[in-house]
Write a protein that holds these residues in place. Structure first.
Motif, PDB file in Angstrom:
ATOM      1  N   GLY A  80       3.081 -22.769  16.148  1.00 34.08           N
ATOM      2  CA  GLY A  80       2.402 -23.122  17.668  1.00 34.08           C
ATOM      3  C   GLY A  80       1.142 -22.752  17.491  1.00 34.08           C
ATOM      4  O   GLY A  80       0.449 -22.001  16.793  1.00 34.08           O
ATOM      5  N   ILE A  81       0.471 -23.570  18.610  1.00 34.79           N
ATOM      6  CA  ILE A  81      -1.056 -23.574  18.771  1.00 34.79           C
ATOM      7  C   ILE A  81      -1.155 -22.877  20.304  1.00 34.79           C
ATOM      8  O   ILE A  81      -0.643 -23.492  21.050  1.00 34.79           O
ATOM      9  CB  ILE A  81      -1.930 -24.912  18.777  1.00 34.79           C
ATOM     10  CG1 ILE A  81      -1.735 -25.228  17.348  1.00 34.79           C
ATOM     11  CG2 ILE A  81      -3.236 -24.396  19.150  1.00 34.79           C
ATOM     12  CD1 ILE A  81      -2.384 -24.479  16.403  1.00 34.79           C
ATOM     13  N   GLU A  82      -1.763 -21.822  20.402  1.00 29.84           N
ATOM     14  CA  GLU A  82      -1.924 -21.100  21.738  1.00 29.84           C
ATOM     15  C   GLU A  82      -3.227 -21.194  22.294  1.00 29.84           C
ATOM     16  O   GLU A  82      -4.142 -20.627  21.756  1.00 29.84           O
ATOM     17  CB  GLU A  82      -1.082 -19.652  21.747  1.00 29.84           C
ATOM     18  CG  GLU A  82      -1.237 -19.087  23.052  1.00 29.84           C
ATOM     19  CD  GLU A  82      -0.630 -17.648  23.239  1.00 29.84           C
ATOM     20  OE1 GLU A  82       0.548 -17.503  23.329  1.00 29.84           O
ATOM     21  OE2 GLU A  82      -1.274 -16.698  23.033  1.00 29.84           O
ATOM     22  N   LEU A  83      -3.337 -21.387  23.651  1.00 28.90           N
ATOM     23  CA  LEU A  83      -4.671 -21.252  24.370  1.00 28.90           C
ATOM     24  C   LEU A  83      -4.304 -20.271  25.470  1.00 28.90           C
ATOM     25  O   LEU A  83      -3.637 -20.270  26.288  1.00 28.90           O
ATOM     26  CB  LEU A  83      -4.946 -22.647  25.011  1.00 28.90           C
ATOM     27  CG  LEU A  83      -6.422 -22.560  26.037  1.00 28.90           C
ATOM     28  CD1 LEU A  83      -7.568 -22.379  25.105  1.00 28.90           C
ATOM     29  CD2 LEU A  83      -6.663 -23.861  26.621  1.00 28.90           C
ATOM     30  N   ILE A  84      -5.239 -19.302  25.425  1.00 32.06           N
ATOM     31  CA  ILE A  84      -5.243 -17.928  26.135  1.00 32.06           C
ATOM     32  C   ILE A  84      -6.417 -18.094  27.199  1.00 32.06           C
ATOM     33  O   ILE A  84      -7.399 -18.084  26.914  1.00 32.06           O
ATOM     34  CB  ILE A  84      -5.223 -16.515  25.381  1.00 32.06           C
ATOM     35  CG1 ILE A  84      -4.046 -16.752  24.251  1.00 32.06           C
ATOM     36  CG2 ILE A  84      -5.007 -15.500  26.495  1.00 32.06           C
ATOM     37  CD1 ILE A  84      -4.485 -15.644  23.268  1.00 32.06           C
ATOM     38  N   LEU A  85      -5.907 -17.984  28.426  1.00 28.87           N
ATOM     39  CA  LEU A  85      -6.978 -17.894  29.662  1.00 28.87           C
ATOM     40  C   LEU A  85      -6.916 -16.647  30.527  1.00 28.87           C
ATOM     41  O   LEU A  85      -5.864 -16.413  30.843  1.00 28.87           O
ATOM     42  CB  LEU A  85      -6.613 -19.124  30.491  1.00 28.87           C
ATOM     43  CG  LEU A  85      -6.938 -20.395  29.785  1.00 28.87           C
ATOM     44  CD1 LEU A  85      -6.735 -21.687  30.629  1.00 28.87           C
ATOM     45  CD2 LEU A  85      -8.434 -20.968  29.193  1.00 28.87           C
ATOM     46  N   GLY A  86      -7.976 -15.771  30.776  1.00 30.21           N
ATOM     47  CA  GLY A  86      -8.065 -14.845  31.437  1.00 30.21           C
ATOM     48  C   GLY A  86      -9.367 -14.330  31.719  1.00 30.21           C
ATOM     49  O   GLY A  86     -10.112 -14.525  30.578  1.00 30.21           O
ATOM     50  N   THR A  87      -9.595 -13.770  32.505  1.00 32.06           N
ATOM     51  CA  THR A  87     -11.014 -13.155  32.859  1.00 32.06           C
ATOM     52  C   THR A  87     -11.004 -11.989  33.591  1.00 32.06           C
ATOM     53  O   THR A  87     -10.034 -11.767  34.300  1.00 32.06           O
ATOM     54  CB  THR A  87     -11.553 -14.265  33.838  1.00 32.06           C
ATOM     55  OG1 THR A  87     -13.009 -13.694  34.022  1.00 32.06           O
ATOM     56  CG2 THR A  87     -11.306 -14.249  35.271  1.00 32.06           C
ATOM     57  N   THR A  88     -11.915 -10.893  33.317  1.00 34.22           N
ATOM     58  CA  THR A  88     -11.783  -9.619  33.544  1.00 34.22           C
ATOM     59  C   THR A  88     -13.254  -9.115  33.742  1.00 34.22           C
ATOM     60  O   THR A  88     -14.175  -9.235  33.154  1.00 34.22           O
ATOM     61  CB  THR A  88     -11.320  -8.525  32.139  1.00 34.22           C
ATOM     62  OG1 THR A  88     -12.275  -8.847  31.211  1.00 34.22           O
ATOM     63  CG2 THR A  88      -9.901  -9.383  32.034  1.00 34.22           C
ATOM     64  N   PRO A  89     -12.960  -8.266  35.060  1.00 36.16           N
ATOM     65  CA  PRO A  89     -14.571  -7.536  35.496  1.00 36.16           C
ATOM     66  C   PRO A  89     -14.584  -6.154  34.893  1.00 36.16           C
ATOM     67  O   PRO A  89     -13.559  -5.441  34.465  1.00 36.16           O
ATOM     68  CB  PRO A  89     -14.180  -7.512  36.872  1.00 36.16           C
ATOM     69  CG  PRO A  89     -12.683  -7.069  37.009  1.00 36.16           C
ATOM     70  CD  PRO A  89     -12.063  -7.973  36.216  1.00 36.16           C
ATOM     71  N   HIS A  90     -15.709  -5.795  34.397  1.00 38.56           N
ATOM     72  CA  HIS A  90     -15.802  -4.473  33.596  1.00 38.56           C
ATOM     73  C   HIS A  90     -17.042  -3.876  34.305  1.00 38.56           C
ATOM     74  O   HIS A  90     -18.195  -4.326  34.551  1.00 38.56           O
ATOM     75  CB  HIS A  90     -15.988  -4.606  32.127  1.00 38.56           C
ATOM     76  CG  HIS A  90     -14.943  -5.142  31.352  1.00 38.56           C
ATOM     77  ND1 HIS A  90     -13.925  -4.254  31.013  1.00 38.56           N
ATOM     78  CD2 HIS A  90     -14.437  -6.387  31.242  1.00 38.56           C
ATOM     79  CE1 HIS A  90     -12.934  -4.925  30.580  1.00 38.56           C
ATOM     80  NE2 HIS A  90     -13.466  -6.489  30.478  1.00 38.56           N
ATOM     81  N   ASN A  91     -16.869  -2.632  34.599  1.00 35.45           N
ATOM     82  CA  ASN A  91     -18.147  -1.757  34.845  1.00 35.45           C
ATOM     83  C   ASN A  91     -18.723  -1.251  33.634  1.00 35.45           C
ATOM     84  O   ASN A  91     -18.296  -0.866  32.575  1.00 35.45           O
ATOM     85  CB  ASN A  91     -17.394  -0.407  35.526  1.00 35.45           C
ATOM     86  CG  ASN A  91     -18.831   0.611  35.720  1.00 35.45           C
ATOM     87  OD1 ASN A  91     -19.075   1.588  35.373  1.00 35.45           O
ATOM     88  ND2 ASN A  91     -19.500   0.105  37.182  1.00 35.45           N
ATOM     89  N   VAL A  92     -20.134  -1.294  33.653  1.00 35.01           N
ATOM     90  CA  VAL A  92     -21.172  -0.877  32.467  1.00 35.01           C
ATOM     91  C   VAL A  92     -22.003   0.201  32.831  1.00 35.01           C
ATOM     92  O   VAL A  92     -22.576   0.261  33.776  1.00 35.01           O
ATOM     93  CB  VAL A  92     -21.733  -2.233  32.046  1.00 35.01           C
ATOM     94  CG1 VAL A  92     -22.560  -1.839  30.935  1.00 35.01           C
ATOM     95  CG2 VAL A  92     -20.797  -3.273  31.635  1.00 35.01           C
ATOM     96  N   ASN A  93     -22.122   1.355  32.202  1.00 36.32           N
ATOM     97  CA  ASN A  93     -22.955   2.253  32.136  1.00 36.32           C
ATOM     98  C   ASN A  93     -23.855   2.448  30.753  1.00 36.32           C
ATOM     99  O   ASN A  93     -23.167   2.162  29.766  1.00 36.32           O
ATOM    100  CB  ASN A  93     -22.406   3.422  32.795  1.00 36.32           C
ATOM    101  CG  ASN A  93     -21.218   4.233  31.807  1.00 36.32           C
ATOM    102  OD1 ASN A  93     -21.629   4.745  30.753  1.00 36.32           O
ATOM    103  ND2 ASN A  93     -20.152   3.955  32.429  1.00 36.32           N
ATOM    104  N   ALA A  94     -24.999   3.030  30.837  1.00 40.03           N
ATOM    105  CA  ALA A  94     -25.559   3.582  29.810  1.00 40.03           C
ATOM    106  C   ALA A  94     -25.672   4.800  29.483  1.00 40.03           C
ATOM    107  O   ALA A  94     -25.959   5.812  30.741  1.00 40.03           O
ATOM    108  CB  ALA A  94     -27.026   2.686  29.610  1.00 40.03           C
ATOM    109  N   THR A  95     -25.746   5.771  28.241  1.00 39.18           N
ATOM    110  CA  THR A  95     -25.977   7.078  28.441  1.00 39.18           C
ATOM    111  C   THR A  95     -27.170   7.447  27.280  1.00 39.18           C
ATOM    112  O   THR A  95     -27.130   6.450  26.364  1.00 39.18           O
ATOM    113  CB  THR A  95     -24.596   7.872  27.936  1.00 39.18           C
ATOM    114  OG1 THR A  95     -24.219   7.339  26.646  1.00 39.18           O
ATOM    115  CG2 THR A  95     -23.650   7.735  28.885  1.00 39.18           C
TER     116      THR A  95
END
Length: 217
Positions: A80-95
């Motif tokens: 099978g050929i699968e197309l995966i769709l999803g979007t995610t928010p991420h918090n980013v910080n620098a140290t």
């Protein structure tokens, strides 16, 4: 998330023990549409520095739980050929940067459409595991700069590995457990009001753990 996975697996076990009469037989030309809840866990590593100074630092990206939709078209009973769709928010910080011990770099959304080629074992059985290999293209959008003046993320291609299993609930419906490993990287440029922009090479490489249901057309 662990409790959700255990509950889903328990439901599948109960259905199988109860003797589900019809397996969701996969065959050439079928389209299997799944809706999952996924937990995205970046396994990030990074190098971050102020240009011309050699001062090191790190960028850190948070985890997130979101819905996902995917479509699998069967070329034959096993492939099978699968197309995966999803979007995610991420918090980013620098140290460890010239800006301080820990600096909020706001939020960014990731859209990593992923295409995988899958091999399905036991496609006509009630328990049908599969493995997959593919590629993704990660798009960064809707950037909130946080404490910085401006942040730029470069879109990029990466690879994907996948393993999962479908439990037949009826002739058409399946319960699905799925794990993916994506290799995602981006070059980040940060304007923090310093004489030079801060540059970061960030490898996100998230694990994506999903539980959901599918319907075979």
């Amino acid at each position: 998330m662990r409790g959700l996975a255990i509950t889903a697996a328990s439901c599948a076990a109960v259905a199988l023990l109860a003797g589900v009469p019809a397996a969701s037989a996969k065959q050439a030309g079928d389209l299997l549409v799944r809706a999952r809840g996924i937990y995205v866990v970046p396994d990030e590593s990074s190098s971050l520095s102020l240009a011309g100074t050699g001062i090191p630092g790190k960028a850190n990206v948070g985890n997130h739980f979101v819905p996902e939709l995917d479509f699998t078209y069967f070329l034959n009973d096993n492939v099978g050929i699968e197309l995966i769709l999803g979007t995610t928010p991420h918090n980013v910080n620098a140290t460890g940067t010239p800006l301080g011990a820990k600096v909020d770099l706001g939020d960014v959304w990731l859209l990593p459409p992923t295409l995988t080629a899958q091999y399905h074992f036991n496609p006509k059985g009630q328990v049908s595991p599969y493995i997959g290999l593919g590629v993704n293209y990660t798009i960064f959008y809707n950037v909130d700069e946080g404490a910085a003046r401006d942040i730029d993320y470069d879109n990029s291609f990466g690879f994907a590995l996948q393993a999962g299993v479908d439990f037949a609930l009826t002739e058409r419906w399946v319960l699905n457990l799925d794990v993916k490993k994506l290799w995602l990287s981006t070059d980040v440029s940060i304007d923090a009001g310093l004489p030079s922009r801060i540059k970061a090479d960030v490898d996100l490489d998230p694990w994506i753990i999903g539980v959901g249901f599918g319907y075979r057309f």
